[in-house]
Design a protein around this motif. Structure first.
Motif, mmCIF file in Angstrom:
data_model
loop_
_atom_site.group_PDB
_atom_site.id
_atom_site.type_symbol
_atom_site.label_atom_id
_atom_site.label_comp_id
_atom_site.label_asym_id
_atom_site.label_seq_id
_atom_site.Cartn_x
_atom_site.Cartn_y
_atom_site.Cartn_z
ATOM 1 N N LEU A 6 -6.794 0.232 -6.396
ATOM 2 C CA LEU A 6 -5.557 -0.442 -6.149
ATOM 3 C C LEU A 6 -4.433 -0.088 -7.020
ATOM 4 O O LEU A 6 -3.435 0.132 -6.420
ATOM 5 C CB LEU A 6 -5.575 -1.984 -6.187
ATOM 6 N N TYR A 7 -4.709 -0.073 -8.355
ATOM 7 C CA TYR A 7 -3.746 0.317 -9.223
ATOM 8 C C TYR A 7 -3.216 1.988 -8.827
ATOM 9 O O TYR A 7 -2.076 2.098 -8.738
ATOM 10 C CB TYR A 7 -4.089 0.412 -10.579
ATOM 11 N N ALA A 8 -4.101 2.766 -8.669
ATOM 12 C CA ALA A 8 -3.679 4.165 -8.299
ATOM 13 C C ALA A 8 -3.124 4.201 -7.033
ATOM 14 O O ALA A 8 -2.146 4.900 -6.798
ATOM 15 C CB ALA A 8 -5.263 4.928 -8.192
ATOM 16 N N HIS A 9 -3.392 3.157 -6.122
ATOM 17 C CA HIS A 9 -2.990 3.432 -4.673
ATOM 18 C C HIS A 9 -1.628 2.935 -4.873
ATOM 19 O O HIS A 9 -0.396 3.431 -4.187
ATOM 20 C CB HIS A 9 -3.584 2.325 -3.819
ATOM 21 N N ALA A 10 -1.053 1.747 -5.426
ATOM 22 C CA ALA A 10 0.171 1.322 -5.793
ATOM 23 C C ALA A 10 1.048 2.213 -6.649
ATOM 24 O O ALA A 10 2.280 2.485 -6.230
ATOM 25 C CB ALA A 10 0.144 0.010 -6.403
ATOM 26 N N GLU A 20 5.429 -2.256 -13.314
ATOM 27 C CA GLU A 20 5.738 -2.667 -11.970
ATOM 28 C C GLU A 20 4.357 -2.967 -11.236
ATOM 29 O O GLU A 20 4.038 -3.914 -10.460
ATOM 30 C CB GLU A 20 6.813 -2.010 -11.052
ATOM 31 N N VAL A 21 3.562 -1.909 -11.300
ATOM 32 C CA VAL A 21 2.169 -1.756 -10.620
ATOM 33 C C VAL A 21 1.232 -2.914 -11.138
ATOM 34 O O VAL A 21 0.453 -3.421 -10.467
ATOM 35 C CB VAL A 21 1.680 -0.306 -10.607
ATOM 36 N N GLN A 22 1.234 -2.959 -12.655
ATOM 37 C CA GLN A 22 0.592 -3.908 -13.396
ATOM 38 C C GLN A 22 0.849 -5.334 -12.673
ATOM 39 O O GLN A 22 -0.132 -6.152 -12.528
ATOM 40 C CB GLN A 22 0.533 -3.872 -14.651
ATOM 41 N N ASP A 23 2.185 -5.609 -12.819
ATOM 42 C CA ASP A 23 2.475 -6.889 -12.215
ATOM 43 C C ASP A 23 2.068 -7.031 -10.838
ATOM 44 O O ASP A 23 1.522 -8.276 -10.361
ATOM 45 C CB ASP A 23 4.129 -6.972 -12.043
ATOM 46 N N LEU A 24 2.240 -6.014 -9.957
ATOM 47 C CA LEU A 24 1.744 -6.444 -8.464
ATOM 48 C C LEU A 24 0.476 -6.469 -8.330
ATOM 49 O O LEU A 24 -0.084 -7.420 -7.421
ATOM 50 C CB LEU A 24 2.226 -4.853 -7.569
#
Length: 197
Positions: free
Chosen positions: A35-39, A48-52
């Motif tokens: 999911l991290y890689a996708h975002a 921003e991605v970590q927060d998301l």
């Protein structure tokens, strides 16, 4: 002892609905990387991605009783996609607004009443960004900047180390500065939030 790694995603989610934190952690470990890689491919901003991703998993746990999930993978990818779309949309709207305000300031700043209104709107924009910070970071940042508490005092109140508090404040400032980095007009307002303690 049950080995959760052999369970399907959907079986794990049924256990999550029974408040099984170990099942929740198993889902988290299965999906956090992809999911991290996708975002990240869509946003390109690590923080921003970590927060998301954190928001997606917090929502999975807090809303577990009301969620009707047939496919955990599809639900998580959809949640990430929707949050990315929301962030991109907000960013475009904010940038359009900031461009408009910067133009206004450059051409009409000599009018004192208009300048006061402009500054008030800017403060509101900054306040919106502060409120968008992750909950713990926002709390620490507001205690530091609004209540004027030292890092040590905040740490004592929240049961955290002074180093942790300092890191949270610095991370908050970094996030806020990144939102306005290309806007020299806003540096003064960001400076208000970054006065040394």
């Amino acid at each position: 002892m049950i080995v959760l790694t052999s369970f399907s995603d959907e079986e794990l989610f049924e256990l999550v609905k029974e408040n099984r934190k170990d099942a929740y952690e198993e889902i988290y470990h299965r999906f956090k990387g992809v999911l991290y890689a996708h975002a990240y491919r869509m946003l390109g901003d690590r923080e921003e991605v970590q927060d998301l991703i954190q928001e997606v998993f917090v929502a999975l746990w807090t809303k577990k009783d009301s969620l009707l999930i047939k496919n955990v993978s599809a639900y998580l990818y959809s949640s990430v996609r929707n949050r990315v779309i929301d962030r991109v949309s907000r960013l475009k709207s904010r940038n359009k607004y900031l461009d408009s305000m910067a133009f206004y300031a450059e051409h009409y700043s000599y009018q004192v009443p208009d300048r006061i209104l402009y500054e008030k709107e800017l403060r509101g924009l900054i306040e919106t960004e502060v409120n968008a910070l992750p909950e713990r970071m926002r709390l620490i940042f507001q205690m530091s900047r609004k209540e004027h508490l030292s890092h040590k005092e905040i740490g004592e109140k929240l049961g955290l180390s002074e180093t942790t508090v300092k890191k949270q404040v610095n991370n908050a400032l970094k996030i806020l500065r990144s939102k306005f980095s290309s806007r020299d007009t806003f540096i003064f307002f960001l400076f208000i939030y970054s006065l040394p303690q």
